[in-house]
Design a protein around this motif. Structure first.
Motif, PDB file in Angstrom:
ATOM      1  N   MET A  82      45.213  50.217 122.634  1.00  9.09           N
ATOM      2  CA  MET A  82      44.148  49.372 122.552  1.00  9.09           C
ATOM      3  C   MET A  82      44.019  48.841 121.095  1.00  9.09           C
ATOM      4  SD  MET A  82      42.413  48.186 125.413  1.00  9.09           S
ATOM      5  CE  MET A  82      40.713  47.976 125.193  1.00  9.09           C
ATOM      6  N   PHE A 120      33.872  53.394 126.623  1.00 14.61           N
ATOM      7  CA  PHE A 120      33.514  52.864 125.335  1.00 14.61           C
ATOM      8  C   PHE A 120      32.093  53.568 124.863  1.00 14.61           C
ATOM      9  CE2 PHE A 120      36.638  50.277 127.175  1.00 14.61           C
ATOM     10  CZ  PHE A 120      37.228  49.823 125.948  1.00 14.61           C
ATOM     11  N   ASN A 124      29.703  48.982 128.556  1.00 13.01           N
ATOM     12  CA  ASN A 124      30.194  47.500 128.634  1.00 13.01           C
ATOM     13  C   ASN A 124      30.579  46.894 130.061  1.00 13.01           C
ATOM     14  OD1 ASN A 124      32.338  49.124 128.759  1.00 13.01           O
ATOM     15  ND2 ASN A 124      33.678  47.989 127.330  1.00 13.01           N
ATOM     16  N   PHE A 126      31.028  44.464 133.422  1.00  7.26           N
ATOM     17  CA  PHE A 126      31.107  43.049 133.297  1.00  7.26           C
ATOM     18  C   PHE A 126      29.990  42.458 133.739  1.00  7.26           C
ATOM     19  CE2 PHE A 126      35.450  44.834 134.322  1.00  7.26           C
ATOM     20  CZ  PHE A 126      35.965  44.523 132.928  1.00  7.26           C
ATOM     21  N   TYR A 136      36.833  45.968 140.202  1.00 10.16           N
ATOM     22  CA  TYR A 136      37.849  45.226 139.408  1.00 10.16           C
ATOM     23  C   TYR A 136      39.035  45.780 139.026  1.00 10.16           C
ATOM     24  CZ  TYR A 136      38.964  42.343 135.102  1.00 10.16           C
ATOM     25  OH  TYR A 136      39.505  41.537 134.426  1.00 10.16           O
ATOM     26  N   ILE A 140      42.712  43.957 140.228  1.00  9.36           N
ATOM     27  CA  ILE A 140      43.646  43.547 139.461  1.00  9.36           C
ATOM     28  C   ILE A 140      45.083  44.460 139.668  1.00  9.36           C
ATOM     29  CG2 ILE A 140      42.192  42.582 137.879  1.00  9.36           C
ATOM     30  CD1 ILE A 140      42.812  44.924 136.033  1.00  9.36           C
ATOM     31  N   ARG A 189      33.914  52.630 137.142  1.00  5.09           N
ATOM     32  CA  ARG A 189      34.943  51.645 137.020  1.00  5.09           C
ATOM     33  C   ARG A 189      36.259  52.416 136.627  1.00  5.09           C
ATOM     34  NH1 ARG A 189      33.141  46.992 133.110  1.00  5.09           N
ATOM     35  NH2 ARG A 189      33.661  48.589 131.474  1.00  5.09           N
TER      36      ARG A 189
ATOM     37  N   HIS B 175      33.694  43.308 123.730  1.00  3.50           N
ATOM     38  CA  HIS B 175      33.897  44.327 124.352  1.00  3.50           C
ATOM     39  C   HIS B 175      34.016  44.032 125.996  1.00  3.50           C
ATOM     40  CE1 HIS B 175      29.196  43.412 124.749  1.00  3.50           C
ATOM     41  NE2 HIS B 175      29.599  43.535 125.905  1.00  3.50           N
ATOM     42  N   LEU B 176      33.771  42.919 126.442  1.00  6.13           N
ATOM     43  CA  LEU B 176      34.157  42.603 127.797  1.00  6.13           C
ATOM     44  C   LEU B 176      35.629  42.707 127.947  1.00  6.13           C
ATOM     45  CD1 LEU B 176      31.467  39.989 129.057  1.00  6.13           C
ATOM     46  CD2 LEU B 176      31.507  42.328 129.271  1.00  6.13           C
ATOM     47  N   GLU B 178      37.796  43.798 126.002  1.00  7.18           N
ATOM     48  CA  GLU B 178      38.198  45.335 125.723  1.00  7.18           C
ATOM     49  C   GLU B 178      38.119  45.956 127.159  1.00  7.18           C
ATOM     50  OE1 GLU B 178      36.362  46.927 122.576  1.00  7.18           O
ATOM     51  OE2 GLU B 178      37.739  45.713 121.087  1.00  7.18           O
ATOM     52  N   ALA B 179      36.935  45.931 127.607  1.00  5.20           N
ATOM     53  CA  ALA B 179      36.701  46.581 129.239  1.00  5.20           C
ATOM     54  C   ALA B 179      37.945  46.316 130.057  1.00  5.20           C
ATOM     55  CB  ALA B 179      35.292  46.483 129.806  1.00  5.20           C
ATOM     56  N   SER B 180      38.483  44.969 130.174  1.00  9.74           N
ATOM     57  CA  SER B 180      39.361  44.500 130.956  1.00  9.74           C
ATOM     58  C   SER B 180      40.713  45.033 130.551  1.00  9.74           C
ATOM     59  CB  SER B 180      39.338  43.023 131.101  1.00  9.74           C
ATOM     60  OG  SER B 180      40.333  42.484 131.858  1.00  9.74           O
ATOM     61  N   TYR B 181      41.117  44.800 129.123  1.00 10.79           N
ATOM     62  CA  TYR B 181      42.362  45.285 128.985  1.00 10.79           C
ATOM     63  C   TYR B 181      42.461  46.822 129.245  1.00 10.79           C
ATOM     64  CZ  TYR B 181      42.995  41.074 126.416  1.00 10.79           C
ATOM     65  OH  TYR B 181      43.252  39.695 126.072  1.00 10.79           O
ATOM     66  N   ALA B 185      44.378  45.543 132.739  1.00  8.86           N
ATOM     67  CA  ALA B 185      44.497  43.948 133.086  1.00  8.86           C
ATOM     68  C   ALA B 185      45.475  43.498 132.186  1.00  8.86           C
ATOM     69  CB  ALA B 185      43.320  43.314 133.021  1.00  8.86           C
ATOM     70  N   GLN B 189      45.263  38.107 133.508  1.00 10.58           N
ATOM     71  CA  GLN B 189      44.310  38.350 134.326  1.00 10.58           C
ATOM     72  C   GLN B 189      42.796  38.400 133.625  1.00 10.58           C
ATOM     73  OE1 GLN B 189      46.091  42.195 135.457  1.00 10.58           O
ATOM     74  NE2 GLN B 189      46.283  41.342 137.409  1.00 10.58           N
ATOM     75  N   THR B 190      42.681  38.873 132.525  1.00  8.81           N
ATOM     76  CA  THR B 190      41.461  38.965 131.683  1.00  8.81           C
ATOM     77  C   THR B 190      40.859  37.652 131.492  1.00  8.81           C
ATOM     78  OG1 THR B 190      42.320  40.887 130.686  1.00  8.81           O
ATOM     79  CG2 THR B 190      40.246  39.817 129.351  1.00  8.81           C
ATOM     80  N   HIS B 193      39.497  36.255 135.069  1.00  7.22           N
ATOM     81  CA  HIS B 193      38.580  37.051 135.789  1.00  7.22           C
ATOM     82  C   HIS B 193      37.241  37.256 134.875  1.00  7.22           C
ATOM     83  CE1 HIS B 193      40.958  37.581 139.259  1.00  7.22           C
ATOM     84  NE2 HIS B 193      41.696  37.916 138.541  1.00  7.22           N
ATOM     85  N   ILE B 194      37.414  37.262 133.472  1.00  5.51           N
ATOM     86  CA  ILE B 194      36.453  37.616 132.619  1.00  5.51           C
ATOM     87  C   ILE B 194      36.102  36.504 131.556  1.00  5.51           C
ATOM     88  CG2 ILE B 194      35.607  39.362 130.896  1.00  5.51           C
ATOM     89  CD1 ILE B 194      35.925  40.481 133.497  1.00  5.51           C
TER      90      ILE B 194
END
Ligand code: ATP
Ligand code: MG
Lengths: 280, 294
Positions: A82, A120, A124, A126, A136, A140, A189, B175-176, B178-181, B185, B189-190, B193-194
């Motif tokens: 990340m 995190f 966080n 969605f 989610y 995906i 999640r 942060h949204l 980041e949560a997806s990655y 995702a 996709q991120t 969907h986000i």
């Protein structure tokens, strides 16, 4: 041959000795999940991680402690790549997950992040319903079947100890939950993609003692199945939940050992100073 | 009270209060100025044109006789123009914004593109008209049909749509995504969907406001050469066309010949303002309906 493999071989010979003597296998013989060698990270000019070596074994809880800005989050974010989302970041050295170097050109990042979940510091969720938040990940990754999704959602929420609180309101927004509930939802999640490792960056720092307690319980539970690497500023927490503790200082790994040893018998005076609250 | 001299504070008090009053008065005047001018404008247009708006005016074809003239052709022209402009600017605008915000690495190339887009937003509309004339009407030999006009208008508002979409995308909290990655995702996709759902209200608001710019814009179409003559009603994007503001322009131009043309222009202005007002209303509703929840 690296010292690490040497050590491992050593343990394995020891194990076969033990076995031949008819003893039960020593608990320490576990598969190495993460191997970090001479890892360096720069953010522009800032040298955030300065040559870290750190092995992580399966079904272990590793706590990372150290003063603010010492590189704990950076290290954690490196483990699922990340950190690459930060512009201007430079990485050198090696991190291998299950024996494969994650920085290789051909390495599939999405696959890595599917195996390595992350929780995190700030919850966080969605801006979606509780159900959709948990579904989610599976979605995906291609799961369409409603029945399967329902099953995964329920299982994950149960594992994260939040099912009873939300089962009647799965369709309401995740933002209607309290901070502690949101964090457990985020853990659910993360569990929904059935990861092998969970990375947690100060998961309880925004929570009250009761929610913190629940999440610590959860970590103890999860450790049966997953490896967990958790960054925390809370010494008691590290002592309570972790098997091993790594002490970071200014981008360097000062000491890495069994949690017991780190807290009762640290070999470096800086570790002792930090644990006793003399700095940081 | 070591550093504050009470005597002095008291003496200056009255002056401070007075300054405050004066400032308030000046700001109020500035506001009033805008409101009053707008009021006069609307009053004049409405009193001049309202009597001319009826069903025949809205559904009638162009005519040299004021009594029989209608603006259906211009309304259809504006409609077909939007049929070209809306999809093109949405796809190119949002696509470019996503590329700049999410795919491209922040660096020299990114800031080079960014600066250029910002500069494009400031280019006068007539220049776009010349560009459209050169490329679409002449080089591609489309002639002065809806498609050529629509492409030109799209160029004109594209920078605005891009910048507005970029801002909307940037305002989606990090942060949204980041949560997806974090759960594996991909970028797409991120985005799907986000980021798009969260940025959509902002994108739509920006887009609608620039559509109303395109609906009201005249200069580029003057350059492209919209026929002042009577033309058949446009039935597709490949027909010749006129639009509401062009109609206003021609009628105002000819008002010296036929006095009633001024009233027709006023009536058309009312219709145009109504359309723009409705678009703005839509933008406001969207903004309020999707209040940020994160
Ligand atoms: N996105 C970034 N850009 C530039 N520098 C950064 C960035 N993130 C972190 N750093 C720098 O890298 C160093 C390590 O930061 P990191 O966030 O890993 O610390 P940390 O140990 O997690 O601290 P904390 O306990 O406060 O969370 C710090 O000096 C920080 O200023
Ligand atoms: Mg941190």
């Amino acid at each position: 041959m690296s010292t690490l493999t040497a050590k491992r071989l050593n343990i394995e010979t020891k194990l076969s000795d033990d076995l031949s003597k008819g003893l039960r296998p020593v608990e320490k013989v576990k598969k190495m999940i993460y191997e970090t060698n001479q890892l360096h990270i720069w953010y522009g000019e800032t040298h955030a991680i300065k040559g870290i070596d750190l092995p992580v074994y399966e079904k272990e809880v590793v706590a990372i402690i150290g003063p603010s800005g010492c590189g704990k989050s950076t290290y954690l974010k490196t483990l699922n790549r990340m950190v690459e989302l930060v512009p201007d970041v430079r990485i050198s050295g090696k991190v291998a997950y299950n024996g494969k170097s994650i920085f290789d050109e051909s390495y599939d990042v999405e696959e890595l992040r599917l195996r390595v979940g992350m929780v995190f510091q700030k919850p966080n969720p969605f801006p979606k319903s509780i159900y959709e938040n948990v579904a989610y990940g599976p979605r995906i990754h291609g799961i369409r079947n409603k029945g399967v999704l329902d099953e995964i959602v329920e299982q994950s929420l149960r594992k994260a100890y939040i099912w009873d609180e939300v089962k009647d309101r799965l369709d309401t927004s995740a933002y209607s939950l309290s901070g502690g509930q949101q964090q457990r939802l985020c853990i659910a999640r993360c569990l929904a993609i059935e990861p092998e490792v969970i990375l947690m960056d100060e998961p309880t720092s925004a929570l009250d003692p009761k929610s913190t307690f629940k999440i610590e319980e959860l970590i103890r539970e999860l450790k049966e199945t997953y490896s967990i690497i958790i960054v925390t500023h809370n010494m008691q927490q590290a002592a309570r939940i972790s098997d091993k503790t790594a002490f970071f200082l200014d981008g360097e790994l000062i000491e890495y050992n069994e949690t017991n040893n780190i807290f009762n018998n640290p070999s470096d005076s800086r570790t002792e100073d930090y644990i006793l609250g003399r700095f940081g | 009270m070591e550093h504050i001299n009470e005597e002095q504070v008291k003496r200056r008090r009255n002056l401070r209060l007075l300054t405050n009053r004066v400032a308030q008065f000046i700001f109020m005047l500035s506001t009033l100025f805008g409101v009053i001018v707008l009021g006069i404008l609307i009053y004049r247009v409405v009193s001049q044109g309202i009597g001319w708006i009826d069903i025949n005016f809205l559904t009638g074809k162009l005519s040299t006789e004021p009594e029989r003239a209608g603006i259906l052709g211009a309304i259809l022209g504006t409609f077909w123009l939007m049929v070209v402009v809306v999809p093109i600017t949405m796809i190119l605008g949002v696509g470019t914004a996503l590329f700049l915000e999410i795919y491209i690495k922040k660096g020299r190339l990114q800031s080079f593109l960014q600066t250029n887009i910002a500069n494009l937003a400031g280019v006068p509309s007539i220049v776009y008209g010349v560009l459209g004339m050169t490329i679409f009407v002449r080089a591609l030999d489309l002639g002065n049909i809806v498609l050529a006009g629509g492409l030109t208008m799209s160029l004109l508002i594209l920078p605005i749509v891009i910048v507005a979409s970029q801002e909307a995308i940037r305002s989606v909290p990090q942060h949204l995504s980041e949560a997806s990655y974090g759960i594996g995702a991909t970028k797409w996709q991120t985005i799907r969907h986000i980021i798009i759902p969260a940025a959509l209200p902002g994108i739509l608001t920006g887009a609608i406001l620039s559509f109303s710019r395109a609906i009201g814009e005249t200069a580029p179409l003057v350059v492209i050469g919209i026929p002042a003559l009577l033309i058949p009603l446009p039935g597709s994007i490949f027909d010749k066309f006129t639009v509401l503001p062009m109609q206003i322009y021609y009628w105002t131009l000819d008002a010296s010949l036929v006095e009633e043309y001024a009233n027709l222009a006023a009536a058309t202005i009312i219709v145009l303002l109504l359309v723009l007002f409705l678009l703005n209303l839509a933008a406001i509703i969207i903004r309020h309906k999707f209040k940020k929840i994160y």
